[in-house]
Scaffold this motif. Structure first.
Motif, PDB file in Angstrom:
ATOM      1  N   LEU A   1      73.920  42.341  25.311  1.00 52.10           N
ATOM      2  CA  LEU A   1      74.457  41.098  25.849  1.00 52.10           C
ATOM      3  C   LEU A   1      74.112  39.869  25.017  1.00 52.10           C
ATOM      4  N   GLY A   2      73.038  39.973  24.235  1.00 60.98           N
ATOM      5  CA  GLY A   2      72.558  38.769  23.575  1.00 60.98           C
ATOM      6  C   GLY A   2      71.480  38.122  24.429  1.00 60.98           C
ATOM      7  N   TYR A   3      70.708  37.221  23.817  1.00 61.07           N
ATOM      8  CA  TYR A   3      69.524  36.688  24.486  1.00 61.07           C
ATOM      9  C   TYR A   3      69.849  35.797  25.676  1.00 61.07           C
ATOM     10  N   TRP A   4      70.743  34.822  25.479  1.00 58.33           N
ATOM     11  CA  TRP A   4      70.948  33.879  26.571  1.00 58.33           C
ATOM     12  C   TRP A   4      71.724  34.497  27.731  1.00 58.33           C
ATOM     13  N   LEU A   5      72.633  35.437  27.431  1.00 61.30           N
ATOM     14  CA  LEU A   5      73.328  36.130  28.516  1.00 61.30           C
ATOM     15  C   LEU A   5      72.371  37.047  29.288  1.00 61.30           C
ATOM     16  N   SER A   6      71.440  37.663  28.563  1.00 60.69           N
ATOM     17  CA  SER A   6      70.433  38.496  29.230  1.00 60.69           C
ATOM     18  C   SER A   6      69.572  37.636  30.152  1.00 60.69           C
ATOM     19  N   ALA A   7      69.155  36.459  29.653  1.00 59.76           N
ATOM     20  CA  ALA A   7      68.352  35.547  30.472  1.00 59.76           C
ATOM     21  C   ALA A   7      69.118  35.139  31.724  1.00 59.76           C
ATOM     22  N   LEU A   8      70.398  34.849  31.572  1.00 62.51           N
ATOM     23  CA  LEU A   8      71.226  34.462  32.716  1.00 62.51           C
ATOM     24  C   LEU A   8      71.332  35.604  33.713  1.00 62.51           C
TER      25      LEU A   8
ATOM     26  N   LEU B   1      61.098  41.202  37.498  1.00 60.78           N
ATOM     27  CA  LEU B   1      62.276  40.627  36.852  1.00 60.78           C
ATOM     28  C   LEU B   1      61.944  39.415  35.988  1.00 60.78           C
ATOM     29  N   THR B   2      60.873  38.690  36.323  1.00 59.60           N
ATOM     30  CA  THR B   2      60.531  37.525  35.503  1.00 59.60           C
ATOM     31  C   THR B   2      60.080  37.941  34.108  1.00 59.60           C
ATOM     32  N   ARG B   3      59.610  39.186  33.945  1.00 62.01           N
ATOM     33  CA  ARG B   3      59.181  39.622  32.622  1.00 62.01           C
ATOM     34  C   ARG B   3      60.351  39.667  31.626  1.00 62.01           C
ATOM     35  N   PRO B   4      61.441  40.390  31.898  1.00 63.15           N
ATOM     36  CA  PRO B   4      62.565  40.352  30.955  1.00 63.15           C
ATOM     37  C   PRO B   4      63.238  38.989  30.879  1.00 63.15           C
ATOM     38  N   LEU B   5      63.177  38.202  31.962  1.00 59.40           N
ATOM     39  CA  LEU B   5      63.713  36.836  31.903  1.00 59.40           C
ATOM     40  C   LEU B   5      62.954  36.017  30.866  1.00 59.40           C
TER      41      LEU B   5
ATOM     42  N   ILE C   1      64.265  34.517  27.151  1.00 61.16           N
ATOM     43  CA  ILE C   1      64.148  33.101  26.792  1.00 61.16           C
ATOM     44  C   ILE C   1      63.361  32.943  25.498  1.00 61.16           C
ATOM     45  N   GLY C   2      62.238  33.674  25.399  1.00 56.00           N
ATOM     46  CA  GLY C   2      61.412  33.605  24.193  1.00 56.00           C
ATOM     47  C   GLY C   2      62.169  34.050  22.957  1.00 56.00           C
ATOM     48  N   ASP C   3      62.906  35.160  23.073  1.00 52.48           N
ATOM     49  CA  ASP C   3      63.679  35.659  21.940  1.00 52.48           C
ATOM     50  C   ASP C   3      64.788  34.689  21.560  1.00 52.48           C
ATOM     51  N   TYR C   4      65.434  34.102  22.553  1.00 50.15           N
ATOM     52  CA  TYR C   4      66.524  33.158  22.282  1.00 50.15           C
ATOM     53  C   TYR C   4      66.008  31.941  21.511  1.00 50.15           C
ATOM     54  N   LEU C   5      64.822  31.467  21.860  1.00 52.65           N
ATOM     55  CA  LEU C   5      64.262  30.307  21.184  1.00 52.65           C
ATOM     56  C   LEU C   5      63.707  30.652  19.804  1.00 52.65           C
ATOM     57  N   SER C   6      63.089  31.813  19.683  1.00 51.90           N
ATOM     58  CA  SER C   6      62.330  32.119  18.472  1.00 51.90           C
ATOM     59  C   SER C   6      63.125  32.844  17.390  1.00 51.90           C
ATOM     60  N   GLN C   7      64.115  33.627  17.771  1.00 47.15           N
ATOM     61  CA  GLN C   7      64.826  34.430  16.778  1.00 47.15           C
ATOM     62  C   GLN C   7      65.752  33.567  15.915  1.00 47.15           C
ATOM     63  N   PRO C   8      66.024  34.003  14.662  1.00 45.20           N
ATOM     64  CA  PRO C   8      66.875  33.215  13.769  1.00 45.20           C
ATOM     65  C   PRO C   8      68.295  33.089  14.296  1.00 45.20           C
ATOM     66  N   THR C   9      68.985  32.059  13.825  1.00 45.30           N
ATOM     67  CA  THR C   9      70.341  31.791  14.313  1.00 45.30           C
ATOM     68  C   THR C   9      71.306  32.924  13.987  1.00 45.30           C
ATOM     69  N   HIS C  10      71.116  33.567  12.842  1.00 44.70           N
ATOM     70  CA  HIS C  10      72.019  34.668  12.497  1.00 44.70           C
ATOM     71  C   HIS C  10      71.783  35.891  13.375  1.00 44.70           C
ATOM     72  N   GLY C  11      70.647  35.894  14.097  1.00 46.83           N
ATOM     73  CA  GLY C  11      70.354  36.990  15.017  1.00 46.83           C
ATOM     74  C   GLY C  11      70.638  36.646  16.464  1.00 46.83           C
TER      75      GLY C  11
ATOM     76  N   THR D   1      58.480  32.117  16.108  1.00 47.48           N
ATOM     77  CA  THR D   1      57.476  32.510  17.099  1.00 47.48           C
ATOM     78  C   THR D   1      56.307  31.533  17.171  1.00 47.48           C
ATOM     79  N   VAL D   2      55.981  30.874  16.054  1.00 50.89           N
ATOM     80  CA  VAL D   2      54.855  29.935  16.056  1.00 50.89           C
ATOM     81  C   VAL D   2      55.169  28.737  16.935  1.00 50.89           C
ATOM     82  N   VAL D   3      56.303  28.074  16.659  1.00 56.38           N
ATOM     83  CA  VAL D   3      56.687  26.886  17.422  1.00 56.38           C
ATOM     84  C   VAL D   3      56.879  27.230  18.897  1.00 56.38           C
TER      85      VAL D   3
END
Length: 281
Positions: free
Chosen positions: A183-190, A220-224, A228-238, A245-247
């Motif tokens: 689904l991708g990160y933000w759709l998974s979070a949703l 359920l809050t764990r995968p949520l 969110i973490g992956d959506y923020l930290s992963q590169p745009t092409h991914g 991950t640092v920021v």
């Protein structure tokens, strides 16, 4: 979501709750916070940190999965020793334990998948069964799974063991869903946010048991948080925003620290049980 603070709302109507003092345990004040909006916000933030910090230590610092797992496990044991030695709920100690158990729970699932090659379907099933066993033994011994009566050593041990397996289960189930559905990160979070909202509706509109609604939402809050973490930290092409991950880890840790300091000062999340105990003693 907030939940009733009355013990009767969470104890089986068939099997009465036992008196902790009767089983030879030393009575103490409740060792966990009240379940308020602060609880859920910090919980999601901790799950996000659990995902990004594990990636940071494993990949960016080059420690490797095995070394990171050993290091974080030692840190978790130290935090839990401190948590068990406290007489009552202390926000700093409690949330430090949750943050570390989030990292360790993530690493347990990652080790099974990456190092041992265990399929996500298998690890998800095993963790679900392990959590069910913990709940069954906990209820058989204590006659309650109430989060408002974590006031003995045994109940606290069951509580933290259950928390560990919820993080491991949430990690494996979240990865499995992401892998199967892509689904991708933000759709998974949703998707996970909607699932938690459905649990809230079931709890408050349909009368779902408070204990089970709490633990379902807790899983359920764990995968949520991970999404969110992956959506923020992963590169745009991914498919992410590219913060790294640092920021992401530093940002979320700063917010967690601010909220914990706020709760330490205001005591907004102290349970009614502890308020009564403090007033009496």
């Amino acid at each position: 979501m907030t939940y009733e603070t009355h013990e009767t709302a969470e104890v089986s109507p068939v099997l009465p709750a036992t008196d902790p003092a009767a089983s030879g345990h030393r009575l103490r004040w409740n060792k966990v916070p009240e379940v308020t909006v602060y609880f859920w916000v910090i919980k999601v933030l901790c799950t996000t940190v659990g995902e990004t910090a594990a990636d940071l230590l494993n990949e960016n610092l080059g420690l490797g999965l095995t070394r990171v797992s050993l290091l974080m496990s030692v840190a978790l044991v130290a935090a839990l020793v401190l948590q068990f030695r406290t007489r009552a709920y202390r926000p700093g100690v409690y949330w430090l334990s949750v943050a570390l158990i989030s990292v360790v729970g993530t690493l347990i699932s990652d080790n099974l998948t990456d190092n041992l090659g265990v399929p996500l379907t298998t690890s998800t099933t095993v963790f679900a069964l392990a959590l069910a066993v913990v709940f069954a033994v906990w209820f058989r011994r204590e006659r309650t799974l109430s989060i408002h009566s974590i006031d003995t050593v045994s109940r606290e041990a069951y509580y933290w063991l259950a928390v560990l397996f919820t993080f491991a289960l949430g990690t494996a189930a979240g990865d499995l869903l992401a892998e199967r559905m892509d689904l991708g990160y933000w759709l998974s979070a949703l998707l996970f946010a909607l699932a938690i909202a459905a649990v809230a509706v079931a709890r408050f509109a349909l009368g779902l048991n408070a204990v089970w609604s709490f633990w379902i939402a807790y899983v359920l809050t764990r995968p949520l948080g991970a999404s969110i973490g992956d959506y923020l930290s992963q590169p745009t092409h991914g498919g992410g925003l590219g913060f790294g991950t640092v920021v992401t880890s530093v940002l979320f840790l700063a917010v967690i620290l601010g909220l914990v300091v706020f709760l330490t000062v205001t005591r907004r999340d102290v349970t009614e049980t502890e308020r009564r105990a403090a007033h009496a003693g």
